[in-house]
Design a protein around this motif. Structure first.
Motif, PDB file in Angstrom:
ATOM      1  N   PHE A 219       0.848  -1.191   0.000  1.00 53.80           N
ATOM      2  CA  PHE A 219       0.000   0.000   0.000  1.00 53.80           C
ATOM      3  C   PHE A 219       0.884   1.242   0.000  1.00 53.80           C
ATOM      4  CE2 PHE A 219      -2.156  -3.429   2.250  1.00 53.80           C
ATOM      5  CZ  PHE A 219      -3.344  -3.513   1.542  1.00 53.80           C
ATOM      6  N   TRP A 220       0.383   2.329  -0.575  1.00 54.97           N
ATOM      7  CA  TRP A 220       1.161   3.560  -0.614  1.00 54.97           C
ATOM      8  C   TRP A 220       0.248   4.777  -0.537  1.00 54.97           C
ATOM      9  CZ3 TRP A 220       0.844  -0.091  -4.459  1.00 54.97           C
ATOM     10  CH2 TRP A 220       0.200   0.256  -5.636  1.00 54.97           C
ATOM     11  N   THR A 221       0.833   5.865  -0.045  1.00 54.90           N
ATOM     12  CA  THR A 221       0.126   7.143   0.026  1.00 54.90           C
ATOM     13  C   THR A 221       0.956   8.205  -0.680  1.00 54.90           C
ATOM     14  OG1 THR A 221       1.116   7.786   2.141  1.00 54.90           O
ATOM     15  CG2 THR A 221      -0.928   6.530   2.231  1.00 54.90           C
ATOM     16  N   TYR A 222       0.277   9.208  -1.205  1.00 54.70           N
ATOM     17  CA  TYR A 222       0.922  10.310  -1.917  1.00 54.70           C
ATOM     18  C   TYR A 222       1.094  11.504  -0.991  1.00 54.70           C
ATOM     19  CZ  TYR A 222      -0.387   7.931  -6.325  1.00 54.70           C
ATOM     20  OH  TYR A 222      -0.540   7.031  -7.354  1.00 54.70           O
ATOM     21  N   SER A 223       2.154  12.269  -1.226  1.00 60.21           N
ATOM     22  CA  SER A 223       2.317  13.530  -0.496  1.00 60.21           C
ATOM     23  C   SER A 223       1.167  14.477  -0.800  1.00 60.21           C
ATOM     24  CB  SER A 223       3.657  14.175  -0.866  1.00 60.21           C
ATOM     25  OG  SER A 223       4.740  13.346  -0.525  1.00 60.21           O
ATOM     26  N   ASP A 224       0.751  14.519  -2.053  1.00 58.44           N
ATOM     27  CA  ASP A 224      -0.432  15.269  -2.467  1.00 58.44           C
ATOM     28  C   ASP A 224      -1.489  14.254  -2.886  1.00 58.44           C
ATOM     29  OD1 ASP A 224      -2.413  16.806  -3.564  1.00 58.44           O
ATOM     30  OD2 ASP A 224      -1.132  17.866  -4.993  1.00 58.44           O
ATOM     31  N   PRO A 225      -2.542  14.053  -2.089  1.00 61.72           N
ATOM     32  CA  PRO A 225      -3.534  13.023  -2.418  1.00 61.72           C
ATOM     33  C   PRO A 225      -4.173  13.188  -3.793  1.00 61.72           C
ATOM     34  CG  PRO A 225      -3.847  13.823  -0.174  1.00 61.72           C
ATOM     35  CD  PRO A 225      -2.840  14.733  -0.818  1.00 61.72           C
ATOM     36  N   GLU A 226      -4.164  14.402  -4.331  1.00 62.28           N
ATOM     37  CA  GLU A 226      -4.753  14.619  -5.649  1.00 62.28           C
ATOM     38  C   GLU A 226      -4.009  13.823  -6.733  1.00 62.28           C
ATOM     39  OE1 GLU A 226      -7.431  16.500  -6.446  1.00 62.28           O
ATOM     40  OE2 GLU A 226      -7.823  17.187  -4.385  1.00 62.28           O
ATOM     41  N   ASP A 227      -2.728  13.519  -6.501  1.00 52.47           N
ATOM     42  CA  ASP A 227      -1.969  12.747  -7.489  1.00 52.47           C
ATOM     43  C   ASP A 227      -2.524  11.337  -7.659  1.00 52.47           C
ATOM     44  OD1 ASP A 227      -0.227  14.804  -8.106  1.00 52.47           O
ATOM     45  OD2 ASP A 227       1.279  14.191  -6.637  1.00 52.47           O
ATOM     46  N   SER A 280       3.713   0.725   2.660  1.00 52.25           N
ATOM     47  CA  SER A 280       3.571  -0.240   3.750  1.00 52.25           C
ATOM     48  C   SER A 280       3.266  -1.620   3.186  1.00 52.25           C
ATOM     49  CB  SER A 280       2.478   0.197   4.737  1.00 52.25           C
ATOM     50  OG  SER A 280       1.226   0.310   4.087  1.00 52.25           O
ATOM     51  N   PHE A 281       3.497  -2.633   4.023  1.00 53.74           N
ATOM     52  CA  PHE A 281       3.418  -4.010   3.574  1.00 53.74           C
ATOM     53  C   PHE A 281       2.689  -4.879   4.588  1.00 53.74           C
ATOM     54  CE2 PHE A 281       7.290  -2.097   1.995  1.00 53.74           C
ATOM     55  CZ  PHE A 281       7.374  -2.505   0.681  1.00 53.74           C
ATOM     56  N   LEU A 302      10.096 -30.570  -2.285  1.00 52.18           N
ATOM     57  CA  LEU A 302       9.541 -29.668  -1.280  1.00 52.18           C
ATOM     58  C   LEU A 302       8.083 -30.005  -1.012  1.00 52.18           C
ATOM     59  CD1 LEU A 302      10.987 -26.553  -3.077  1.00 52.18           C
ATOM     60  CD2 LEU A 302      11.889 -27.429  -0.925  1.00 52.18           C
ATOM     61  N   ARG A 303       7.617 -29.636   0.167  1.00 57.19           N
ATOM     62  CA  ARG A 303       6.199 -29.810   0.523  1.00 57.19           C
ATOM     63  C   ARG A 303       5.663 -28.516   1.112  1.00 57.19           C
ATOM     64  NH1 ARG A 303       5.534 -30.069   6.002  1.00 57.19           N
ATOM     65  NH2 ARG A 303       7.320 -30.751   7.269  1.00 57.19           N
ATOM     66  N   GLU A 304       4.337 -28.449   1.200  1.00 49.65           N
ATOM     67  CA  GLU A 304       3.697 -27.284   1.797  1.00 49.65           C
ATOM     68  C   GLU A 304       4.057 -27.184   3.278  1.00 49.65           C
ATOM     69  OE1 GLU A 304       1.765 -24.895   0.693  1.00 49.65           O
ATOM     70  OE2 GLU A 304       1.294 -25.536  -1.348  1.00 49.65           O
ATOM     71  N   PRO A 305       4.195 -25.964   3.804  1.00 50.18           N
ATOM     72  CA  PRO A 305       4.461 -25.815   5.239  1.00 50.18           C
ATOM     73  C   PRO A 305       3.193 -26.086   6.048  1.00 50.18           C
ATOM     74  CG  PRO A 305       4.133 -23.665   4.270  1.00 50.18           C
ATOM     75  CD  PRO A 305       4.098 -24.651   3.133  1.00 50.18           C
ATOM     76  N   PRO A 306       3.328 -26.563   7.275  1.00 50.05           N
ATOM     77  CA  PRO A 306       2.142 -26.727   8.123  1.00 50.05           C
ATOM     78  C   PRO A 306       1.684 -25.381   8.659  1.00 50.05           C
ATOM     79  CG  PRO A 306       4.113 -27.255   9.365  1.00 50.05           C
ATOM     80  CD  PRO A 306       4.568 -26.967   7.956  1.00 50.05           C
ATOM     81  N   ARG A 307       0.439 -25.299   9.054  1.00 49.32           N
ATOM     82  CA  ARG A 307      -0.026 -24.127   9.787  1.00 49.32           C
ATOM     83  C   ARG A 307       0.510 -24.189  11.208  1.00 49.32           C
ATOM     84  NH1 ARG A 307      -6.269 -22.685   8.135  1.00 49.32           N
ATOM     85  NH2 ARG A 307      -5.881 -22.338   5.909  1.00 49.32           N
ATOM     86  N   PRO A 308       0.687 -23.069  11.890  1.00 52.99           N
ATOM     87  CA  PRO A 308       0.461 -21.691  11.438  1.00 52.99           C
ATOM     88  C   PRO A 308       1.610 -21.171  10.577  1.00 52.99           C
ATOM     89  CG  PRO A 308       1.252 -21.704  13.684  1.00 52.99           C
ATOM     90  CD  PRO A 308       1.092 -23.150  13.297  1.00 52.99           C
ATOM     91  N   THR A 309       1.340 -20.071   9.859  1.00 57.76           N
ATOM     92  CA  THR A 309       2.357 -19.439   9.023  1.00 57.76           C
ATOM     93  C   THR A 309       2.723 -18.073   9.610  1.00 57.76           C
ATOM     94  OG1 THR A 309       0.641 -18.502   7.586  1.00 57.76           O
ATOM     95  CG2 THR A 309       1.596 -20.615   6.921  1.00 57.76           C
ATOM     96  N   GLY A 310       3.936 -17.621   9.281  1.00 56.99           N
ATOM     97  CA  GLY A 310       4.393 -16.333   9.787  1.00 56.99           C
ATOM     98  C   GLY A 310       3.915 -15.183   8.918  1.00 56.99           C
ATOM     99  N   TYR A 311       3.868 -13.992   9.497  1.00 59.48           N
ATOM    100  CA  TYR A 311       3.529 -12.793   8.733  1.00 59.48           C
ATOM    101  C   TYR A 311       4.374 -11.627   9.207  1.00 59.48           C
ATOM    102  CZ  TYR A 311       0.829 -10.911  12.643  1.00 59.48           C
ATOM    103  OH  TYR A 311       0.457 -10.407  13.870  1.00 59.48           O
ATOM    104  N   GLN A 312       4.449 -10.608   8.376  1.00 63.92           N
ATOM    105  CA  GLN A 312       5.207  -9.393   8.674  1.00 63.92           C
ATOM    106  C   GLN A 312       4.381  -8.180   8.247  1.00 63.92           C
ATOM    107  OE1 GLN A 312       6.486 -11.784   6.498  1.00 63.92           O
ATOM    108  NE2 GLN A 312       7.490 -12.923   8.135  1.00 63.92           N
ATOM    109  N   GLN A 313       4.380  -7.143   9.042  1.00 64.62           N
ATOM    110  CA  GLN A 313       3.794  -5.852   8.691  1.00 64.62           C
ATOM    111  C   GLN A 313       4.861  -4.787   8.880  1.00 64.62           C
ATOM    112  OE1 GLN A 313       0.330  -5.770  11.345  1.00 64.62           O
ATOM    113  NE2 GLN A 313      -0.988  -6.087   9.586  1.00 64.62           N
ATOM    114  N   PHE A 314       4.933  -3.860   7.935  1.00 60.19           N
ATOM    115  CA  PHE A 314       5.995  -2.863   8.000  1.00 60.19           C
ATOM    116  C   PHE A 314       5.584  -1.645   7.189  1.00 60.19           C
ATOM    117  CE2 PHE A 314      10.298  -1.201   6.822  1.00 60.19           C
ATOM    118  CZ  PHE A 314      10.774  -1.020   8.115  1.00 60.19           C
ATOM    119  N   SER A 315       5.925  -0.467   7.680  1.00 62.43           N
ATOM    120  CA  SER A 315       5.658   0.766   6.942  1.00 62.43           C
ATOM    121  C   SER A 315       6.935   1.593   6.864  1.00 62.43           C
ATOM    122  CB  SER A 315       4.536   1.578   7.597  1.00 62.43           C
ATOM    123  OG  SER A 315       4.907   1.987   8.900  1.00 62.43           O
TER     124      SER A 315
END
Length: 323
Positions: A219-227, A280-281, A302-315
């Motif tokens: 996701f991203w934001t603009y300095s000028d939202p009109e852009d 942001s991600f 290779l095989r599928e990973p078991p649950r649970p899976t990891g996640y990351q959030q970052f801005s």
């Protein structure tokens, strides 16, 4: 004095109240919308515009305003715009919109809502774009994209959100977000995960080279939202280009973690688009597990990973470039 304090408390409580309603999952399709032309190209992407022969969105509408309180507290619907009417309004405006972007459409419809219903104080419009692929058909010089037949795609979806509030006799953009969701990428080698905390709870072995499967929303934001509206195409950031940046950086960078990877993607996005304020991600780790180690060279089973899976959030914002 006592009465004044009670009033202040009541006003403070009202200011913090969550109160909105609306319509979601409004599917709207427009054929032969205006094309997106004149966007700036970047080294990581071949995207230079889209025809918009088929333009589809799943829209969410949210109304806000103090006039709606009686509908909650007194069952008084005299100020309530039926959500079915909201749906019909969105569908009608799809024929009136003369722009070429999802964000522009959301801004256009939100502005028309505020013009039409003066008791609405703010409206938040968001949408994910339905992706369609042109199918290849025989032409004069071999196969070429059809301008009539499209495939409903399961690929990434562009996202847009515009929050408009009433400003005297006009409206202004209070918040804006653009994005692309549902990116899924696999890199078969050139990824590691080492140097993390080792203690009595650690069972995961360090991996000097692994196949890495991630899903990613950006996701991203603009300095000028009109852009974000696309009225000046050179200032508009197409979701397709951000997607392409992600896959190019994934190809180029030998990352030691998903955190490292998304940081490098964010830097590249901010470098390419000086008009952006932040990126942001949300990433999800679906790394496959190796089941055999006796194969030669780079070959793996290779095989599928078991649950649970990891996640990351970052801005990130432009200060990360300076660092």
């Amino acid at each position: 004095m006592s009465y004044s304090n009670e009033t202040d408390t009541e006003l403070e409580s009202t200011d913090q109240r969550t109160m909105n309603y609306g319509k979601e999952k409004v599917a709207v399709y427009r054929t032969y919308a205006n094309p997106l032309e004149g966007v700036r190209t970047i080294p990581e992407s071949s995207f230079d515009g889209r025809d918009n022969i088929l333009f589809g969105l799943e829209v969410r509408v949210q109304f806000e305003g103090e006039e709606f309180l009686p509908s909650f507290s007194e069952a008084d619907n005299s100020k309530v715009v039926a959500t079915d009417s909201m749906k019909n309004f969105v569908l009608h405006q799809a024929g009136e919109y003369e722009g070429a972007t999802a964000e522009g459409f959301l801004h256009f419809v939100g502005t028309e809502f505020l013009k039409t219903y003066p008791h609405v104080e703010a409206v938040k419009m968001s949408a994910k774009e339905y992706p369609f692929d042109q199918r290849m058909v025989p032409g004069d010089d071999g196969f070429e994209p059809s301008d009539l037949v499209f495939r409903v795609s399961d690929d990434e979806s562009a996202f847009g959100e515009v929050f408009l509030e009433r400003k005297e006799d006009d409206s202004r953009i209070k918040e804006q977000t653009s994005g692309i969701t549902g990116i899924e990428l696999v890199k078969v080698k050139g990824n590691s995960f080492t140097g993390y905390v080792q203690d009595e709870y650690t069972t995961l072995p360090e991996r000097e080279d692994r196949a890495l499967y991630i899903s990613l929303d950006i996701f991203w934001t603009y300095s000028d939202p009109e852009d974000a509206l696309g009225e000046e195409p050179q200032r508009y950031v197409p979701a397709e280009q951000v997607r392409d940046i992600a896959q190019v950086v994934f190809h180029e960078v030998d990352s030691n973690s998903i955190q490292d990877l998304i940081y490098q993607i964010g830097l590249r996005v901010l470098e390419r688009y000086s008009q952006l304020e932040s990126v942001s991600f949300e990433a999800n780790n679906r790394t496959w597990i190796e089941v055999r180690e006796d194969l030669e060279g780079d070959a793996k089973v290779l095989r599928e990973p078991p649950r649970p899976t990891g996640y990351q959030q970052f801005s990130m914002d432009r200060s990360d470039l300076e660092e």
